[in-house]
Design a protein around this motif. Structure first.
Motif, PDB file in Angstrom:
ATOM      1  N   PRO A  76      -2.029 -10.451  -4.624  1.00 29.00           N
ATOM      2  CA  PRO A  76      -0.585 -10.260  -4.467  1.00 29.00           C
ATOM      3  C   PRO A  76      -0.206  -8.786  -4.320  1.00 29.00           C
ATOM      4  N   TYR A  77       0.988  -8.589  -3.768  1.00 32.81           N
ATOM      5  CA  TYR A  77       1.513  -7.230  -3.555  1.00 32.81           C
ATOM      6  C   TYR A  77       2.849  -7.094  -4.268  1.00 32.81           C
ATOM      7  N   TYR A  78       3.036  -5.992  -4.951  1.00 34.54           N
ATOM      8  CA  TYR A  78       4.173  -5.849  -5.860  1.00 34.54           C
ATOM      9  C   TYR A  78       5.530  -5.760  -5.176  1.00 34.54           C
ATOM     10  N   ARG A  79       5.565  -5.591  -3.861  1.00 34.75           N
ATOM     11  CA  ARG A  79       6.840  -5.538  -3.163  1.00 34.75           C
ATOM     12  C   ARG A  79       7.265  -6.912  -2.639  1.00 34.75           C
ATOM     13  N   GLN A  80       6.470  -7.914  -2.872  1.00 33.32           N
ATOM     14  CA  GLN A  80       6.847  -9.281  -2.511  1.00 33.32           C
ATOM     15  C   GLN A  80       7.733  -9.845  -3.621  1.00 33.32           C
ATOM     16  N   GLU A  81       8.836 -10.440  -3.252  1.00 32.40           N
ATOM     17  CA  GLU A  81       9.841 -10.844  -4.236  1.00 32.40           C
ATOM     18  C   GLU A  81       9.368 -11.937  -5.187  1.00 32.40           C
ATOM     19  N   ILE A  93       7.159   4.061  -0.601  1.00 33.79           N
ATOM     20  CA  ILE A  93       5.745   4.092  -0.222  1.00 33.79           C
ATOM     21  C   ILE A  93       5.165   2.688  -0.237  1.00 33.79           C
ATOM     22  N   GLY A  94       5.566   1.878  -1.215  1.00 33.34           N
ATOM     23  CA  GLY A  94       5.056   0.517  -1.305  1.00 33.34           C
ATOM     24  C   GLY A  94       5.342  -0.295  -0.054  1.00 33.34           C
ATOM     25  N   ASP A  95       6.567  -0.184   0.475  1.00 37.66           N
ATOM     26  CA  ASP A  95       6.921  -0.925   1.687  1.00 37.66           C
ATOM     27  C   ASP A  95       6.114  -0.460   2.894  1.00 37.66           C
ATOM     28  N   ARG A  96       5.924   0.825   3.023  1.00 40.42           N
ATOM     29  CA  ARG A  96       5.171   1.346   4.168  1.00 40.42           C
ATOM     30  C   ARG A  96       3.678   1.058   4.066  1.00 40.42           C
ATOM     31  N   MET A  97       3.138   1.131   2.884  1.00 43.94           N
ATOM     32  CA  MET A  97       1.713   0.840   2.712  1.00 43.94           C
ATOM     33  C   MET A  97       1.418  -0.640   2.915  1.00 43.94           C
ATOM     34  N   GLU A  98       2.365  -1.510   2.582  1.00 45.01           N
ATOM     35  CA  GLU A  98       2.141  -2.930   2.810  1.00 45.01           C
ATOM     36  C   GLU A  98       1.975  -3.216   4.299  1.00 45.01           C
ATOM     37  N   LYS A  99       2.794  -2.556   5.126  1.00 40.76           N
ATOM     38  CA  LYS A  99       2.681  -2.737   6.581  1.00 40.76           C
ATOM     39  C   LYS A  99       1.331  -2.234   7.093  1.00 40.76           C
ATOM     40  N   LYS A 100       0.884  -1.095   6.555  1.00 47.62           N
ATOM     41  CA  LYS A 100      -0.413  -0.548   6.965  1.00 47.62           C
ATOM     42  C   LYS A 100      -1.558  -1.470   6.542  1.00 47.62           C
ATOM     43  N   ILE A 101      -1.510  -1.923   5.303  1.00 51.18           N
ATOM     44  CA  ILE A 101      -2.581  -2.778   4.771  1.00 51.18           C
ATOM     45  C   ILE A 101      -2.630  -4.114   5.496  1.00 51.18           C
ATOM     46  N   PHE A 102      -1.479  -4.620   5.911  1.00 51.74           N
ATOM     47  CA  PHE A 102      -1.413  -5.909   6.578  1.00 51.74           C
ATOM     48  C   PHE A 102      -1.923  -5.863   8.023  1.00 51.74           C
ATOM     49  N   ASN A 103      -2.043  -4.673   8.575  1.00 53.55           N
ATOM     50  CA  ASN A 103      -2.472  -4.520   9.965  1.00 53.55           C
ATOM     51  C   ASN A 103      -3.891  -5.076  10.156  1.00 53.55           C
ATOM     52  N   PRO A 104      -4.090  -6.098  11.010  1.00 54.14           N
ATOM     53  CA  PRO A 104      -5.414  -6.706  11.211  1.00 54.14           C
ATOM     54  C   PRO A 104      -6.440  -5.760  11.815  1.00 54.14           C
ATOM     55  N   ALA A 105      -5.988  -4.650  12.401  1.00 51.47           N
ATOM     56  CA  ALA A 105      -6.923  -3.681  12.990  1.00 51.47           C
ATOM     57  C   ALA A 105      -7.845  -3.096  11.931  1.00 51.47           C
TER      58      ALA A 105
END
Length: 385
Positions: free
Chosen positions: A197-202, A239-251
């Motif tokens: 899980p990721y802490y920025r998910q509601e 930072i949490g919101d931006r890192m989630e997008k980076k981590i989620f990137n399938p690349a």
């Protein structure tokens, strides 16, 4: 609970639920005596010295004795029938074959001691041979007697919280760009496939904890520490919101192996990152579809809905979060520990195998052992930035 690898403290066992181990091992209650012991008077002369008339050989020290009938209560619950013994030894044979163990020959002894002795011997062998083995039980179900084996990974009352703010900072360092990208691939594997899980998910436990702390901060009167806490909150969210997008990137998964091969080990940090990446990639290749919750189960038998609701689920103590430093982190961990005190059980990786003649699961806890070791290494590495 404790932090993985680098932080320790907090989270005692809740006293209100005596039937479970909760987070720490439970302690058997001591019953009070019905009457006070009168005691006895001290003999000022001491005890009379006693010795044998001759030297006693110590050969008995090298002899082995049969164990006490520790399993007698369980075994006596079974009817004393030929079928019971036959079912038992058939099941015992399956257990021995599954775990590749040579059972002790106990048929020469009378019932029920023969079965109790066989159980004791099997337990001793399983303890020493099978990692994460917990318990073997004798079960009677539908007029059939058979054995079950339980294997459990002990998480050790640890909070496996992966910090993302240090990784964000590492990505800004040109000299450590390769390290950061490799660790980003590791985090992508843990987020996208292992399903951490990721802490920025509601719907996340930590999201609620952060929001609750933020409300408390807004309700309190401002003091000299208020601006610092607000800055930490803003940073944790932004930072949490931006890192989630980076981590989620399938690349990150596509280039995982390439990033691992490209990293040149020039110092200890490079070597640590490379080893961590290598283990994560090996885990991904061997278990491409497994997630952290695949064997999650409470550490005690859950008999009804209330028992399940009274369990600390794995998403409570395994998650991404902001970072392991600062006043906000201290408040968060204290809040988490206080919240988890209210629960009587904890979910951990668990496997139950029934040796009743049906197909036996080949599932084991190898994935969990390697995964939690990987998490400890990643958390320790990121907390040092």
């Amino acid at each position: 609970m404790t932090y993985a690898t680098t932080h320790h403290g907090g989270y005692d066992t809740p006293a209100q639920r005596a039937k479970t181990k909760a987070i720490a091992s439970s302690v058997k209650r001591v019953r009070k005596l019905d009457a006070t012991d009168k005691g006895c008077k001290r003999n000022p002369k001491g005890q009379t010295a006693v010795r044998t008339d001759s030297h006693v050989a110590d050969g008995f020290l090298r002899n082995s004795f049969l164990p006490k009938l520790a399993e007698m209560e369980t075994v006596q619950a079974c009817k004393k029938t030929v079928k019971t013994e036959r079912d038992f030894y058939q099941s015992l044979s399956i257990v021995a074959e599954h775990y590749q163990i040579q059972p002790m020959q106990t048929q020469i002894y009378a019932y029920p001691y023969n079965m109790a002795l066989a159980l004791w011997n099997m337990e001793e062998q399983l303890k020493s041979k099978v990692k994460d083995w917990e318990e073997i039980k004798l079960v009677q179900q539908n007029k059939k007697t058979f054995l079950t084996s339980e294997e459990r990974y002990n998480t050790g009352a640890t909070l496996y919280y992966i910090p993302v703010v240090p990784l964000y900072r590492l990505l800004k360092q040109k000299k450590r760009k390769q390290n950061a990208k490799l660790l980003l691939s590791v985090c992508s594997y843990l987020y996208c496939i292992v399903n951490i899980p990721y802490y920025r998910q509601e719907d996340n436990f930590l999201y609620y904890q952060y929001e609750m702390l933020k409300e408390w901060l807004n309700d309190e009167e401002d003091n000299e520490e208020t601006p610092v806490y607000k800055c930490e909150f803003d940073q944790a969210e932004w930072i949490g919101d931006r890192m989630e997008k980076k981590i989620f990137n399938p690349a990150n998964l596509t280039y995982f192996k390439e990033r691992l091969n490209r990293l040149q080990c020039k110092d200890i940090l490079d070597l640590d990152c490379w080893k961590l990446g290598q283990e994560a990639l090996a885990l991904l290749e061997q278990y491409p579809n497994e997630n952290v919750f695949r064997n999650a189960r409470p550490n005690e038998e859950a008999e009804d809905v209330d028992d399940f609701e009274n369990s600390v689920t794995m998403d409570y103590y395994v998650s991404f979060y902001a970072e392991g430093n600062g006043g906000l982190n201290q408040q968060l961990i204290q809040s988490v520990n206080n919240a988890l005190q209210e629960y009587g059980q904890i979910e951990e990786p668990f496997i139950l195998k029934c040796f009743d003649g049906s197909d036996i699961s080949e599932n084991n806890l190898d994935f969990e052992n390697r995964l939690f070791t990987l998490l400890e290494g990643l958390i320790g590495l990121l907390n040092n930035f």
